[in-house]
Design a protein around this motif. Structure first.
Motif, short mmCIF file in Angstrom:
data_model
loop_
_atom_site.label_atom_id
_atom_site.label_comp_id
_atom_site.label_asym_id
_atom_site.label_seq_id
_atom_site.Cartn_x
_atom_site.Cartn_y
_atom_site.Cartn_z
N GLY A 1 65.69 4.55 102.76
CA GLY A 1 65.08 3.14 102.43
C GLY A 1 65.23 2.17 103.59
O GLY A 1 64.25 1.88 104.10
N PRO A 2 66.37 2.35 104.24
CA PRO A 2 66.46 1.22 105.61
C PRO A 2 65.40 1.93 106.69
O PRO A 2 65.04 1.09 107.48
N SER A 3 65.31 3.23 106.80
CA SER A 3 64.46 3.79 107.91
C SER A 3 63.23 3.43 107.74
O SER A 3 62.47 3.11 108.49
N ILE A 4 62.72 3.35 106.25
CA ILE A 4 61.53 3.26 106.01
C ILE A 4 60.95 1.53 106.22
O ILE A 4 60.22 1.37 106.73
N LEU A 5 61.95 0.94 105.90
CA LEU A 5 61.77 -0.44 105.92
C LEU A 5 61.72 -0.73 107.63
O LEU A 5 60.80 -1.89 107.91
N ALA A 6 62.59 -0.39 108.35
CA ALA A 6 62.37 -0.53 109.80
C ALA A 6 61.13 0.11 110.40
O ALA A 6 60.54 -0.60 111.23
N TYR A 7 60.66 1.19 109.79
CA TYR A 7 59.34 1.65 110.02
C TYR A 7 58.23 0.66 109.80
O TYR A 7 57.31 0.39 110.66
N VAL A 8 58.10 -0.03 108.68
CA VAL A 8 57.18 -0.96 108.28
C VAL A 8 57.26 -2.10 109.20
O VAL A 8 56.20 -2.68 109.73
N ASN A 9 58.53 -2.53 109.61
CA ASN A 9 58.56 -3.66 110.26
C ASN A 9 57.99 -3.76 111.82
O ASN A 9 57.51 -4.46 112.31
N ARG A 10 58.48 -2.37 112.16
CA ARG A 10 57.94 -1.78 113.43
C ARG A 10 56.52 -2.01 113.56
O ARG A 10 56.03 -2.27 114.88
N VAL A 11 55.99 -1.31 112.56
CA VAL A 11 54.36 -1.28 112.69
C VAL A 11 53.78 -3.08 112.50
O VAL A 11 53.08 -3.13 113.45
N ALA A 12 54.49 -3.81 111.74
CA ALA A 12 53.95 -5.05 111.69
C ALA A 12 54.08 -5.88 113.11
O ALA A 12 53.25 -6.44 113.49
N ASP A 13 55.32 -5.44 113.87
CA ASP A 13 55.66 -6.17 115.39
C ASP A 13 54.59 -5.59 116.10
O ASP A 13 53.96 -6.17 117.20
N LYS A 14 54.55 -4.22 116.12
CA LYS A 14 53.76 -3.50 117.24
C LYS A 14 52.28 -4.05 117.25
O LYS A 14 51.85 -3.96 118.37
N TYR A 15 51.79 -4.13 116.23
CA TYR A 15 50.44 -4.45 116.15
C TYR A 15 50.29 -5.98 115.70
O TYR A 15 49.12 -6.41 115.44
N ASP A 16 51.20 -6.87 115.92
CA ASP A 16 51.05 -8.47 115.64
C ASP A 16 50.72 -8.81 114.55
O ASP A 16 49.86 -9.91 114.66
N ILE A 17 51.11 -8.24 113.51
CA ILE A 17 50.57 -8.63 112.22
C ILE A 17 51.72 -9.46 111.55
O ILE A 17 50.97 -10.55 110.72
N ARG A 18 52.81 -9.74 111.87
CA ARG A 18 53.55 -10.62 111.30
C ARG A 18 53.28 -11.98 111.49
O ARG A 18 53.66 -12.66 110.65
N ARG A 19 52.44 -12.52 112.53
CA ARG A 19 52.10 -13.83 112.88
C ARG A 19 51.01 -14.21 111.56
O ARG A 19 50.47 -15.37 111.36
#
Length: 499
Positions: free
Chosen positions: A87-105
């Motif tokens: 689970g922690p690896s999957i969570l890190a992957y989703v967060n990484r995608v959100a940041d890589k593509y500037d989705i978090r904002r």
């Protein structure tokens, strides 16, 4: 207690409003940015973090029950060594995608959608949102629900007789206590699904004295390595992007082949599964008692056991599987109907999820309440007679994200078609001659308990859920938008249709 005043919005806040910042919501945001770059969007997330399921669940050993080459996004290669990821690896992957593509904002955390009202004349949703103890409104031309399928605040916990007499911790796995110490303890896990199969071997490895998996009935289980050596070798040879596509398609085809074989030749698959179990379990083990379900494979979801860790626990004597029925909970354990007493210091209920349709949001169309339970679904992503509303719901026989990606792509096709034709509303028109059938062809308890709140599907396309990636790929990525069922209209035209 009186609700806070609602702040009115005088203009469209965004073109598309996504609800939920989990695996589906982040994937949908990427699709909107990529294929509808001129359209504005926002994501409402009720919690304070990205990740949905992968941030909520904290029980020991939480992991995917699908390989990450298909559970991962089509556009972002999974590069970790383990294909069956924690689970922690999957969570890190989703967060990484959100940041890589500037989705978090684009995410508004702590914003819970309460109700949504569609105005046909304006071709717009007005949604009511709870945030920081206040209620406010915002508007959108389209609403896409990425809220999953289960209740985050409640789980299914049977009312076991004598439950209140138990001296130790007794809780549902969905709400795992952060400070729980299982070392040297006798732990009973009630259940035999994916959650139980994950928790049991992990606690055995973490020092519990004895872990018992208590099941009322067996579940089909298959083992496979957590690390995909072929995939890792291809990544070194071809690079991340090219190898990811190859392995993803290989795994899709393998999943579909196994599912179709199970449906067409269940006895053959039963023998294959039993043969695999006998290789992993002690020679004299009662496989027929504990691992032979009364139903056919894929009538319920087949449990994946990475690296055969559950079976290793059984071989080592750290794990026991008991197939019986609970008579009552007693202060020091569980009394079974067979008369056996199971000693327990801790009882964990892995007894299933509580399904929820679109987070129980109250929908209204032109001032009239529109419950969605019992409504027929269109292509597994929209509802008959409901305009400008879509939802993400993955496969039950394969990885969730395979269908979520296709749904997001089709949504972008619809939005671009509306823009290109100068129309404002898309709505599947009900067909009276289509016979309704159950939304999910699954005999699992959590599905059967939720039948009254679920939508329905139809007996033929485009209302039928095929649970088949190749068929959905043709229909959602390449199929006609103007199919005689989907009605595209302007606001005044739609008013006449609705009337």
């Amino acid at each position: 207690m009186e609700s806070s005043p609602i702040k009115a919005a005088s203009a469209v806040d965004v073109d598309v409003l996504l609800i939920g910042a989990g695996l589906s919501g982040i994937g949908s945001a990427w699709h909107l940015q990529t294929y509808c770059p001129t359209m504005s969007y926002a994501i409402l997330e009720a919690r304070d973090a990205i990740g949905g399921t992968w941030d909520l669940f904290r029980y020991p050993g939480i992991r995917s029950d699908s390989d990450m080459y298909t559970l991962g996004y089509s556009f972002e290669p999974w590069t970790d060594a383990k294909a069956i990821a924690d689970g922690p690896s999957i969570l890190a992957y989703v967060n990484r995608v959100a940041d890589k593509y500037d989705i978090r904002r684009h995410i508004r955390f702590g914003h819970k959608l309460v109700s949504a009202s569609f105005d046909s004349a304006a071709a717009r949703w007005t949604v009511e949102v709870e945030s920081g103890g206040e209620r406010r409104t915002m508007t959108a031309r389209w609403l896409h629900m990425c809220t999953g399928y289960y209740n985050y605040s409640e789980a299914y916990l049977p009312d076991f007789p004598g439950r209140e007499s138990f001296r130790g911790p007794l809780f549902h796995a969905q709400f795992w206590p952060e400070d729980l110490d299982t070392r040297g303890k006798n732990v009973v896990v009630i259940g035999s699904g994916a959650t139980a199969v994950t928790i049991v071997p992990e606690m055995a490895k973490d020092g519990a004295a004895q872990v018992t998996m208590l099941q009322r009935s067996p579940t089909y289980m298959v083992s496979r390595p957590a690390v995909d050596k072929v995939a890792n070798g291809l990544r070194r040879l071809l690079g991340s992007q090219a190898s990811y596509g190859v392995v993803r398609w290989r795994n899709v085809l393998m999943q579909q082949l196994f599912f179709q074989l199970a449906r067409r030749r269940p006895e053959t698959v039963k023998k294959m599964i039993a043969k695999g179990l006998r290789k992993e379990l002690p020679r004299d083990y009662a496989v027929e008692t504990h691992f032979k379900p009364s139903y056919n494979p894929w009538d319920q979801r087949v449990c994946l056991v990475p690296d055969a860790d559950l079976f290793a626990g059984i071989r080592e004597g750290k794990v026991e599987v008991v197939t019986d029925t609970i008579a009552r909970i007693v202060p020091d354990g569980i009394e079974l109907k067979s008369g056996r007493h199971l000693p327990a210091d801790i009882i964990v209920a892995a007894t299933g999820l509580k399904l929820q349709l679109l987070s129980d949001v109250a929908f209204t169309i032109d001032g009239v309440a529109r419950p969605l339970s019992g409504t027929m679904t269109y292509k597994g992503m929209m509802f008959a007679g409901v305009p400008n509303l879509s939802y993400s719901f993955g496969y039950t026989n394969a990885s969730w994200t395979l269908k979520a990606d296709l749904t997001s792509f089709y949504l972008c096709r619809i939005l671009n078609h509306l823009r290109d034709t100068g129309r404002t509303i898309a709505m599947p028109v009900p067909q009276a001659d289509v016979r309704p059938v159950d939304f999910l062809d699954f005999s699992s308890g959590y599905v059967q308990r939720a039948k009254d709140i679920l939508p329905v599907q139809g007996d033929r396309a485009p209302w039928k859920l095929h649970q088949n990636y190749m068929r959905d790929l043709r229909a959602l990525k390449y199929g006609k938008l103007e199919d005689g069922v989907m009605r595209f209209s302007g606001s005044t035209q739609h008013a006449d249709v609705a009337a």
